[in-house]
Structure formats: C-alpha cells, structure tokens
Design a protein around this motif. Structure first.
Motif, PDB file in Angstrom:
ATOM      1  N   GLY A  86      -8.680 -86.553 -77.160  1.00  0.00           N
ATOM      2  CA  GLY A  86      -9.667 -86.761 -76.100  1.00  0.00           C
ATOM      3  C   GLY A  86      -9.750 -85.537 -75.202  1.00  0.00           C
ATOM      4  O   GLY A  86      -8.860 -84.677 -75.198  1.00  0.00           O
ATOM      5  N   ALA A  87     -10.834 -85.479 -74.425  1.00  0.00           N
ATOM      6  CA  ALA A  87     -11.079 -84.294 -73.589  1.00  0.00           C
ATOM      7  C   ALA A  87      -9.998 -84.132 -72.521  1.00  0.00           C
ATOM      8  O   ALA A  87      -9.611 -83.004 -72.194  1.00  0.00           O
ATOM      9  N   SER A  88      -9.504 -85.247 -71.976  1.00  0.00           N
ATOM     10  CA  SER A  88      -8.479 -85.148 -70.920  1.00  0.00           C
ATOM     11  C   SER A  88      -7.236 -84.459 -71.464  1.00  0.00           C
ATOM     12  O   SER A  88      -6.669 -83.565 -70.825  1.00  0.00           O
ATOM     13  N   TYR A 112     -15.324 -83.486 -61.645  1.00  0.00           N
ATOM     14  CA  TYR A 112     -14.769 -84.732 -62.210  1.00  0.00           C
ATOM     15  C   TYR A 112     -13.411 -84.994 -61.576  1.00  0.00           C
ATOM     16  O   TYR A 112     -12.485 -84.195 -61.720  1.00  0.00           O
ATOM     17  N   TYR A 154     -13.522 -74.237 -64.625  1.00  0.00           N
ATOM     18  CA  TYR A 154     -13.776 -75.526 -65.272  1.00  0.00           C
ATOM     19  C   TYR A 154     -15.173 -75.984 -64.865  1.00  0.00           C
ATOM     20  O   TYR A 154     -15.474 -76.102 -63.673  1.00  0.00           O
ATOM     21  N   ILE A 156     -18.664 -78.639 -65.914  1.00  0.00           N
ATOM     22  CA  ILE A 156     -19.274 -79.720 -66.717  1.00  0.00           C
ATOM     23  C   ILE A 156     -20.755 -79.357 -66.780  1.00  0.00           C
ATOM     24  O   ILE A 156     -21.541 -79.746 -65.907  1.00  0.00           O
ATOM     25  N   ASN A 161     -20.589 -84.856 -64.315  1.00  0.00           N
ATOM     26  CA  ASN A 161     -19.902 -85.966 -63.669  1.00  0.00           C
ATOM     27  C   ASN A 161     -19.327 -85.437 -62.355  1.00  0.00           C
ATOM     28  O   ASN A 161     -18.424 -84.597 -62.393  1.00  0.00           O
ATOM     29  N   ASP A 189     -16.576 -78.644 -70.161  1.00  0.00           N
ATOM     30  CA  ASP A 189     -16.355 -80.046 -70.519  1.00  0.00           C
ATOM     31  C   ASP A 189     -17.726 -80.624 -70.885  1.00  0.00           C
ATOM     32  O   ASP A 189     -18.549 -80.914 -70.009  1.00  0.00           O
ATOM     33  N   VAL A 191     -18.597 -83.445 -72.606  1.00  0.00           N
ATOM     34  CA  VAL A 191     -18.504 -84.794 -73.180  1.00  0.00           C
ATOM     35  C   VAL A 191     -19.807 -85.602 -73.102  1.00  0.00           C
ATOM     36  O   VAL A 191     -19.956 -86.574 -73.819  1.00  0.00           O
ATOM     37  N   TYR A 192     -20.722 -85.202 -72.206  1.00  0.00           N
ATOM     38  CA  TYR A 192     -21.986 -85.954 -72.102  1.00  0.00           C
ATOM     39  C   TYR A 192     -23.145 -85.269 -72.822  1.00  0.00           C
ATOM     40  O   TYR A 192     -24.281 -85.744 -72.748  1.00  0.00           O
ATOM     41  N   SER A 219     -15.751 -85.073 -77.069  1.00  0.00           N
ATOM     42  CA  SER A 219     -14.983 -86.311 -77.163  1.00  0.00           C
ATOM     43  C   SER A 219     -15.788 -87.422 -77.822  1.00  0.00           C
ATOM     44  O   SER A 219     -17.011 -87.502 -77.631  1.00  0.00           O
ATOM     45  N   SER A 221     -15.086 -90.395 -76.883  1.00  0.00           N
ATOM     46  CA  SER A 221     -15.009 -91.468 -75.871  1.00  0.00           C
ATOM     47  C   SER A 221     -16.382 -91.915 -75.424  1.00  0.00           C
ATOM     48  O   SER A 221     -16.604 -93.100 -75.178  1.00  0.00           O
ATOM     49  N   LYS A 222     -17.313 -90.980 -75.268  1.00  0.00           N
ATOM     50  CA  LYS A 222     -18.627 -91.330 -74.719  1.00  0.00           C
ATOM     51  C   LYS A 222     -19.640 -91.665 -75.821  1.00  0.00           C
ATOM     52  O   LYS A 222     -20.675 -92.240 -75.537  1.00  0.00           O
ATOM     53  N   ARG A 229      -9.239 -92.374 -78.540  1.00  0.00           N
ATOM     54  CA  ARG A 229      -8.533 -91.179 -78.059  1.00  0.00           C
ATOM     55  C   ARG A 229      -8.693 -90.041 -79.073  1.00  0.00           C
ATOM     56  O   ARG A 229      -7.724 -89.535 -79.649  1.00  0.00           O
TER      57      ARG A 229
HETATM   58  C1  LIG Z   1     -16.383 -84.974 -67.422  1.00  0.00           C
HETATM   59  C2  LIG Z   1     -15.414 -85.823 -68.163  1.00  0.00           C
HETATM   60  N1  LIG Z   1     -14.462 -85.240 -68.879  1.00  0.00           N
HETATM   61  C3  LIG Z   1     -13.562 -85.986 -69.565  1.00  0.00           C
HETATM   62  C4  LIG Z   1     -13.593 -87.352 -69.533  1.00  0.00           C
HETATM   63  C5  LIG Z   1     -12.550 -88.123 -70.287  1.00  0.00           C
HETATM   64  O1  LIG Z   1     -12.724 -87.899 -71.647  1.00  0.00           O
HETATM   65  P1  LIG Z   1     -11.685 -88.443 -72.727  1.00  0.00           P
HETATM   66  O2  LIG Z   1     -11.794 -89.922 -72.742  1.00  0.00           O
HETATM   67  O3  LIG Z   1     -12.134 -87.813 -73.984  1.00  0.00           O
HETATM   68  O4  LIG Z   1     -10.326 -87.983 -72.308  1.00  0.00           O
HETATM   69  C6  LIG Z   1     -14.567 -88.004 -68.795  1.00  0.00           C
HETATM   70  C7  LIG Z   1     -14.619 -89.479 -68.732  1.00  0.00           C
HETATM   71  O5  LIG Z   1     -15.042 -90.059 -67.760  1.00  0.00           O
HETATM   72  C8  LIG Z   1     -15.505 -87.216 -68.092  1.00  0.00           C
HETATM   73  O6  LIG Z   1     -16.465 -87.784 -67.366  1.00  0.00           O
END
Ligand SMILES: Cc1ncc(COP(=O)(O)O)c(C=O)c1O
Length: 383
Positions: A86-88, A112, A154, A156, A161, A189, A191-192, A219, A221-222, A229
C-alpha cells in the motif's frame, strides 16, 4: 463490517461521518475477489506461496505495467515497478531509505494528515508550501529552495487529499526541473489518479520518472479494496535499486506475493477494470449529489469547489469559524467531518473541513449536508 474488532472505521449507529475516507461496505468486491482467488488457487503453481523476489512478483508487475500503460496512458514497464503493501507502507519505506531524522522535507499545505504522521515517525523537519487552485505554488517552492535543502517533496498531484485540486501540466514539468536543479526527490502520491469523474487529469508524475528524481506511489486501496494492502512504487532503475537492496526485503522476500497473485488474476480476467468502472460511476453520482445538497443547504459564506475526481470536498468556512470546536456540536447532531487543522503542519486551516463522499450513499449524503447546515447555523448563533 462496522465492527471495532476488525475494521479501522467504527461509526455509531445513525452517524453520518463525512470523515470516513474509504469505500462503503457495499463497494467492497467480495464476489469479484472470490473469482480472482479461485482462478489462482485452482492452478497447479504454488510459487506465490513461497518467499517472493525483492522487487515483487514479476508476473504481477508485468500485468500491472500493462494496466498502467493503458490507464495512465504512458509506457510503463515492469522493471520500473516495486510492489508495496500500500501507499502508506511505500511512503514509510521511502522515508527510511532516503531520509534521516532531522532532514528537511517539503509538503503541501494542506497535506494528507496521515502522511504527516509518517513523517513525524521519521523525525523529519517539515516545511509546508501553499497551494492554489492550480496545485502547489511553484513560486513558493522556488522561494523556499533558496533557504532550505529538502531531501524530498511530498505531493499529491491529482485529486489532492484533502483539497481535491490537481496540479497542472506546466507545473509538473517545472517541479521536475527544480528537483534536478536543486537535487531533491519528488514523492508523488498518485492514489486517486485513476478516479476521475470528468476530464482526464494531466499525465501522472509517473510519466516523468526518467528524470531520476520522481517516485510515484500507487495503490489498489482506492481502486479495488483497502484490505488487500497492495500498492506499488514506480520509479527509475537507479532509485529502484536502492529500494530493492534493503535489508528487510532480503530477509522477508518481496511484499505480498499472495495478494499480488490474486490481483494479477483480477486484472487478467478484466475484473479490476469493471470494478474501477463501477467505482467511478458510484463516486461520480455521490460527488454530484453531495455538491448539490451543499449548494442547496449551506450559506454562500462557505466556499467549496466540486471536484473532478478523488474522494473529497474541501469546505472553507468564514475565518472566525473553528471547525474543530464546531465538530463537538456536529457530533451531537450525528454528523462528522475532518477539521482542516488536521491537514496543516503549522496548526492553521482552522476554518476548513474535509468531507468525503466515498462512504455514504446519496440519501445519507443529502441528510448529512442538511445536518451540517443546521450545525453551522447554531454555531454561528452561539458565537
Ligand atoms: C493521499 C493518500 N495517500 C495514501 C493513502 C493510503 O493508501 P494505502 O491504503 O495504499 O496505504 C490515502 C488513503 O486515504 C491517501 O488519501
């Protein structure tokens, strides 16, 4: 699903919490993943149950590269991809590998809030840079580069977000030029990026990795399910080598071989593609409904822009409003949101709030907007 023993999010019954930035339970693709997992488990090759290669399952990376080439509209290659949990986790790993405690990093203001927590874990010194409707201010970046030498920025860049703003094409190029000139990395980042509800966003920062300064986080996740994960870092070979060489991969092998194998089937079977289409249709409807309900119920003194993608609407209240204080009243009225100060690394943005439209369906979003408007009116009368 609404069970504190297993899920991160717990909502008291009746609560419409716009703070919930995740898919609603009905959007979690149980049947889809059952098919994808059966496809993989019915085969005769158990290799995805062994320790994986450091960079992550090569078959999965090949399929992912094709998927990204098609949906990012770029030429992605499996050699540019590193599989993460996952991105986190990817962000945490990049902090471990590319920064030392006390190093300076640049972030956007707002940013974020949970990324800010990761940076705090690594004891990084945060300098925040303002954004406007075109994304990160390049002028502010240049000014700050005179005084500071960040190890990384960093950002987005797409459907931010919490602000939902997207960085324009020209600024993306300027960002990379500055990273080369001043020798810092860009952690984008993204992810969106694939969740657009109108126009296609500009090409992702992943299209600029040849600079050797860009690391793009992606990721599932979205676009599929957060519980998987599973994510990726896309970058140039030189930076990828630093990631692949790290000790915990040598010990544990690549990340998530099992999940990678299942998601590989989901992509190969066209299931990922259909899930993304479903999510985009659903979120677009929810976004439009929430935008309309906010316009109908909130006074004009509260500003917001209806986004073209992502999960969020960013509300800007009159200066004298403290959204953290107002949240106490909001919760009593069974409505919630995330106060702006959470997204600030300098304790500002007190008059802002992030609403997410990903979790609730249309009638709940409409009711939430009405409750929020009532809370705001009471708060202003009490002042
Ligand atoms: C900008 C951003 N990065 C990362 C994440 C988390 O991503 P992951 O679930 O892949 O760790 C989120 C989730 O809210 C997010 O908004």
């Amino acid at each position: 699903m609404n069970d504190p023993r297993i899920a991160q999010l717990y909502l008291p019954p009746g609560m419409i919490d716009f703070g919930a930035g995740q898919p609603s339970p009905a959007l979690l693709p149980l049947a889809l993943l059952k098919k994808a997992a059966a496809n993989r488990l019915d085969g005769n090759d158990p290799s995805f149950l062994a320790y994986g290669t450091n960079q992550g399952d090569g078959y999965f990376r090949t399929v992912l590269a094709d998927y990204l080439s098609e949906h990012y509209h770029i030429v992605a290659d499996s050699d540019q991809l590193f599989v993460t949990s996952g991105a986190s986790m990817g962000l945490d790993l990049l902090c471990t590998l590319f920064a030392r405690p006390g190093d300076t990093i640049f972030v956007e203001e707002p940013s974020y809030f949970l990324a800010l927590r990761i940076f705090a874990d690594h004891h990084l010194k945060i300098i925040s840079l303002p954004m406007d409707s075109g994304g990160l201010s390049i002028e502010a970046l240049e000014e700050n580069l005179i005084r500071h030498s960040p190890v990384f920025l960093y950002t987005i860049p797409t459907f931010h977000n919490p602000s939902s703003v997207t960085l324009g094409v020209e600024r993306r190029k300027q960002l990379v030029e500055l990273s080369l000139k001043h020798n810092f990395l860009i952690i984008a980042d993204e992810v969106y990026h694939l969740l657009n509800y109108g126009h296609e966003p500009p090409p992702p920062m992943a299209s600029l990795i040849d600079s050797n300064t860009v690391l793009s986080l992606g990721s599932f996740s979205k676009i599929l399910a957060p519980g998987l994960r599973l994510g990726w870092i896309q970058t140039a070979p030189q930076l990828l080598k630093r990631i692949n060489d790290c000790g915990f991969l040598d010990s544990g092998g690549g990340l998530n071989p099992f999940t990678s194998a299942v998601v590989r089937s989901a992509i190969e079977m066209g299931l990922q593609q259909s899930q993304l289409a479903t999510l985009k249709t659903t979120y677009a409807e929810r976004k439009t409904a929430l935008g309309k309900a906010l316009r109908e119920n909130l006074p004009n003194s509260i500003n917001f822009v209806e986004p073209d993608g992502g999960f969020f609407i960013w509300l800007v209240f009159p200066d004298k409003v403290d959204t953290k204080r107002m949240l106490v009243e909001a919760r009593q009225n069974n409505v919630g949101y995330l106060p702006g100060v959470k997204f600030s690394s300098t304790g500002k943005l007190k008059n802002c709030a992030r609403l997410s439209f990903s979790y609730f369906d249309v009638p709940e979003l409409e009711e939430g907007a009405r409750r929020l408007a009532d809370v705001f009116k009471t708060y202003m009368n009490d002042k």
